[in-house]
Motif scaffolding. Structure first.
Motif, PDB file in Angstrom:
ATOM      1  N   THR A  43       1.267  -6.714 -18.371  1.00  0.00           N
ATOM      2  CA  THR A  43       0.534  -7.724 -18.915  1.00  0.00           C
ATOM      3  C   THR A  43       1.469  -8.470 -20.237  1.00  0.00           C
ATOM      4  OG1 THR A  43      -1.441  -6.761 -18.202  1.00  0.00           O
ATOM      5  CG2 THR A  43      -1.985  -8.243 -19.843  1.00  0.00           C
ATOM      6  N   VAL A  44       1.998  -7.454 -21.105  1.00  0.00           N
ATOM      7  CA  VAL A  44       2.516  -8.270 -22.092  1.00  0.00           C
ATOM      8  C   VAL A  44       3.747  -8.913 -21.756  1.00  0.00           C
ATOM      9  CG1 VAL A  44       3.636  -7.524 -24.144  1.00  0.00           C
ATOM     10  CG2 VAL A  44       1.523  -6.366 -24.044  1.00  0.00           C
ATOM     11  N   GLU A  45       4.605  -8.280 -20.839  1.00  0.00           N
ATOM     12  CA  GLU A  45       5.656  -8.950 -20.110  1.00  0.00           C
ATOM     13  C   GLU A  45       5.371 -10.272 -19.565  1.00  0.00           C
ATOM     14  OE1 GLU A  45       9.348  -7.554 -17.593  1.00  0.00           O
ATOM     15  OE2 GLU A  45       7.377  -7.470 -16.600  1.00  0.00           O
ATOM     16  N   ARG A  46       4.272 -10.459 -18.668  1.00  0.00           N
ATOM     17  CA  ARG A  46       3.811 -11.356 -18.348  1.00  0.00           C
ATOM     18  C   ARG A  46       3.553 -12.622 -19.169  1.00  0.00           C
ATOM     19  NH1 ARG A  46      -0.873 -11.273 -13.478  1.00  0.00           N
ATOM     20  NH2 ARG A  46      -0.363 -13.126 -12.502  1.00  0.00           N
ATOM     21  N   TRP A  48       4.615 -12.976 -22.355  1.00  0.00           N
ATOM     22  CA  TRP A  48       5.523 -13.728 -22.988  1.00  0.00           C
ATOM     23  C   TRP A  48       6.682 -14.269 -22.168  1.00  0.00           C
ATOM     24  CZ3 TRP A  48       7.025  -8.066 -25.664  1.00  0.00           C
ATOM     25  CH2 TRP A  48       6.049  -7.807 -26.822  1.00  0.00           C
ATOM     26  N   LYS A  49       6.814 -13.973 -20.989  1.00  0.00           N
ATOM     27  CA  LYS A  49       7.499 -14.673 -20.015  1.00  0.00           C
ATOM     28  C   LYS A  49       6.441 -15.437 -19.000  1.00  0.00           C
ATOM     29  CE  LYS A  49      11.196 -11.284 -20.222  1.00  0.00           C
ATOM     30  NZ  LYS A  49      12.087 -10.353 -19.286  1.00  0.00           N
ATOM     31  N   ARG A  50       6.028 -16.266 -19.218  1.00  0.00           N
ATOM     32  CA  ARG A  50       4.891 -17.171 -18.367  1.00  0.00           C
ATOM     33  C   ARG A  50       5.160 -17.169 -16.923  1.00  0.00           C
ATOM     34  NH1 ARG A  50       0.473 -17.422 -21.323  1.00  0.00           N
ATOM     35  NH2 ARG A  50       0.666 -18.364 -23.293  1.00  0.00           N
ATOM     36  N   ASN A  51       6.250 -17.152 -16.677  1.00  0.00           N
ATOM     37  CA  ASN A  51       6.632 -17.196 -15.072  1.00  0.00           C
ATOM     38  C   ASN A  51       7.259 -16.087 -14.470  1.00  0.00           C
ATOM     39  OD1 ASN A  51       5.662 -19.824 -14.947  1.00  0.00           O
ATOM     40  ND2 ASN A  51       7.634 -20.452 -15.592  1.00  0.00           N
ATOM     41  N   ALA A  52       7.334 -15.042 -15.198  1.00  0.00           N
ATOM     42  CA  ALA A  52       7.914 -13.794 -14.984  1.00  0.00           C
ATOM     43  C   ALA A  52       7.186 -13.155 -13.618  1.00  0.00           C
ATOM     44  CB  ALA A  52       7.728 -12.762 -16.103  1.00  0.00           C
ATOM     45  N   GLU A  53       5.926 -13.139 -13.493  1.00  0.00           N
ATOM     46  CA  GLU A  53       5.239 -12.680 -12.408  1.00  0.00           C
ATOM     47  C   GLU A  53       5.243 -13.845 -11.021  1.00  0.00           C
ATOM     48  OE1 GLU A  53       3.579  -9.427 -10.351  1.00  0.00           O
ATOM     49  OE2 GLU A  53       4.106  -9.410 -12.683  1.00  0.00           O
ATOM     50  N   ALA A  54       5.464 -14.879 -11.373  1.00  0.00           N
ATOM     51  CA  ALA A  54       5.539 -15.764 -10.285  1.00  0.00           C
ATOM     52  C   ALA A  54       6.851 -15.730  -9.508  1.00  0.00           C
ATOM     53  CB  ALA A  54       5.285 -17.359 -10.782  1.00  0.00           C
ATOM     54  N   ASP A  55       7.870 -15.438 -10.387  1.00  0.00           N
ATOM     55  CA  ASP A  55       9.283 -15.572  -9.951  1.00  0.00           C
ATOM     56  C   ASP A  55       9.614 -14.139  -9.183  1.00  0.00           C
ATOM     57  OD1 ASP A  55       9.799 -17.826 -11.099  1.00  0.00           O
ATOM     58  OD2 ASP A  55      10.595 -16.907 -12.816  1.00  0.00           O
ATOM     59  N   PRO A  57       8.297 -11.216  -6.224  1.00  0.00           N
ATOM     60  CA  PRO A  57       7.356 -10.716  -5.500  1.00  0.00           C
ATOM     61  C   PRO A  57       6.599  -9.451  -5.721  1.00  0.00           C
ATOM     62  CG  PRO A  57       9.753 -10.139  -4.380  1.00  0.00           C
ATOM     63  CD  PRO A  57       9.767 -11.008  -5.670  1.00  0.00           C
ATOM     64  N   GLY A  58       5.546  -9.139  -5.376  1.00  0.00           N
ATOM     65  CA  GLY A  58       4.848  -7.970  -5.485  1.00  0.00           C
ATOM     66  C   GLY A  58       3.579  -8.148  -6.124  1.00  0.00           C
ATOM     67  N   GLU A  59       2.766  -7.099  -6.186  1.00  0.00           N
ATOM     68  CA  GLU A  59       1.333  -7.256  -6.856  1.00  0.00           C
ATOM     69  C   GLU A  59       1.253  -7.297  -8.336  1.00  0.00           C
ATOM     70  OE1 GLU A  59       1.121  -3.352  -5.139  1.00  0.00           O
ATOM     71  OE2 GLU A  59      -0.031  -2.633  -6.731  1.00  0.00           O
ATOM     72  N   GLY A  60       0.203  -7.857  -9.045  1.00  0.00           N
ATOM     73  CA  GLY A  60       0.241  -8.002 -10.518  1.00  0.00           C
ATOM     74  C   GLY A  60      -0.470  -6.833 -10.975  1.00  0.00           C
ATOM     75  N   PRO A  61      -0.357  -6.637 -12.235  1.00  0.00           N
ATOM     76  CA  PRO A  61      -0.818  -5.516 -13.055  1.00  0.00           C
ATOM     77  C   PRO A  61      -2.248  -4.886 -12.708  1.00  0.00           C
ATOM     78  CG  PRO A  61      -0.006  -6.844 -14.487  1.00  0.00           C
ATOM     79  CD  PRO A  61      -0.049  -7.765 -13.080  1.00  0.00           C
ATOM     80  N   ARG A  62      -3.164  -5.687 -12.179  1.00  0.00           N
ATOM     81  CA  ARG A  62      -4.476  -5.251 -11.923  1.00  0.00           C
ATOM     82  C   ARG A  62      -4.481  -4.700 -10.664  1.00  0.00           C
ATOM     83  NH1 ARG A  62      -8.827  -8.907  -9.672  1.00  0.00           N
ATOM     84  NH2 ARG A  62     -10.765  -7.857 -10.130  1.00  0.00           N
ATOM     85  N   LEU A  63      -3.668  -5.029  -9.805  1.00  0.00           N
ATOM     86  CA  LEU A  63      -3.732  -4.374  -8.238  1.00  0.00           C
ATOM     87  C   LEU A  63      -2.941  -2.957  -8.667  1.00  0.00           C
ATOM     88  CD1 LEU A  63      -2.990  -7.085  -5.540  1.00  0.00           C
ATOM     89  CD2 LEU A  63      -5.253  -5.750  -6.209  1.00  0.00           C
ATOM     90  N   ARG A  64      -1.812  -2.948  -9.267  1.00  0.00           N
ATOM     91  CA  ARG A  64      -1.121  -1.601  -9.438  1.00  0.00           C
ATOM     92  C   ARG A  64      -2.263  -0.606 -10.275  1.00  0.00           C
ATOM     93  NH1 ARG A  64       5.021  -3.064 -11.067  1.00  0.00           N
ATOM     94  NH2 ARG A  64       5.320  -4.010  -8.963  1.00  0.00           N
ATOM     95  N   LEU A  65      -2.957  -1.226 -11.300  1.00  0.00           N
ATOM     96  CA  LEU A  65      -3.950  -0.361 -11.923  1.00  0.00           C
ATOM     97  C   LEU A  65      -5.105   0.217 -10.990  1.00  0.00           C
ATOM     98  CD1 LEU A  65      -4.657   0.847 -14.562  1.00  0.00           C
ATOM     99  CD2 LEU A  65      -5.928  -1.337 -15.159  1.00  0.00           C
ATOM    100  N   ALA A  66      -5.581  -0.623 -10.211  1.00  0.00           N
ATOM    101  CA  ALA A  66      -6.480  -0.318  -9.342  1.00  0.00           C
ATOM    102  C   ALA A  66      -6.076   0.842  -8.477  1.00  0.00           C
ATOM    103  CB  ALA A  66      -7.105  -1.465  -8.591  1.00  0.00           C
ATOM    104  N   ARG A  67      -4.941   0.716  -7.847  1.00  0.00           N
ATOM    105  CA  ARG A  67      -4.426   1.706  -7.082  1.00  0.00           C
ATOM    106  C   ARG A  67      -4.219   3.080  -7.682  1.00  0.00           C
ATOM    107  NH1 ARG A  67      -1.283  -2.684  -4.350  1.00  0.00           N
ATOM    108  NH2 ARG A  67      -1.944  -2.772  -2.296  1.00  0.00           N
TER     109      ARG A  67
END
Length: 139
Positions: A43-46, A48-55, A57-67
């Motif tokens: 979340t902190v990385e995302r 700081w780097k606004r487009n890091a997650e968009a660039d 592929p994969g799931e976001g921090p929320r889904l990884r935490l949920a799993r």
């Protein structure tokens, strides 16, 4: 079998089960703690780097935490079952039933959220389920 043999065996089995339950609790705590720290980091990385997650592929921090929370809940439930298996009283069985119900409900809603997120991403959480339902009766 003589009681002289059974009593020490029962005591050892009870001690081993309680120890294993404690170890299983520790695994659950470790799984959840690592997941929380990882989600915080991503979340902190995302942020700081606004487009890091968009660039990527994969799931976001929320889904990884949920799993990871779902996995941690399974370990906690297993530890509770082990503790209750040793010398259950009706009170302990009732508490286990209440805890198991709550944890199962939590797991159900977490899994439902994960499935919904995967459908939004275009993944089919249950391969073939959507195609079969879309065909309707008679195929």
């Amino acid at each position: 079998m003589s009681m002289a043999f059974v009593e020490p065996l029962a005591a050892w089995l009870q001690h081993a089960t309680v120890t294993m339950a404690l170890f299983t609790d520790a695994i659950a705590v470790a799984v959840i703690a690592v997941a929380v720290l990882g989600a915080l980091w991503r979340t902190v990385e995302r942020t700081w780097k606004r487009n890091a997650e968009a660039d990527r592929p994969g799931e976001g921090p929320r889904l990884r935490l949920a799993r990871s929370l779902a996995l941690g809940l399974e370990f906690l439930l297993a530890a509770d079952v082990m503790r209750t298996a040793v010398a259950p009283t009706w009170t302990e069985i009732g508490q286990l039933a209440a805890v198991a119900t709550l944890r199962t409900a939590l797991n159900f809603f977490i899994q439902r959220e994960i499935d919904a997120a995967e459908r939004r991403k275009g993944k089919d959480p249950l391969p073939g389920a959507r195609r079969t339902a879309a065909k309707g009766p008679g195929g």
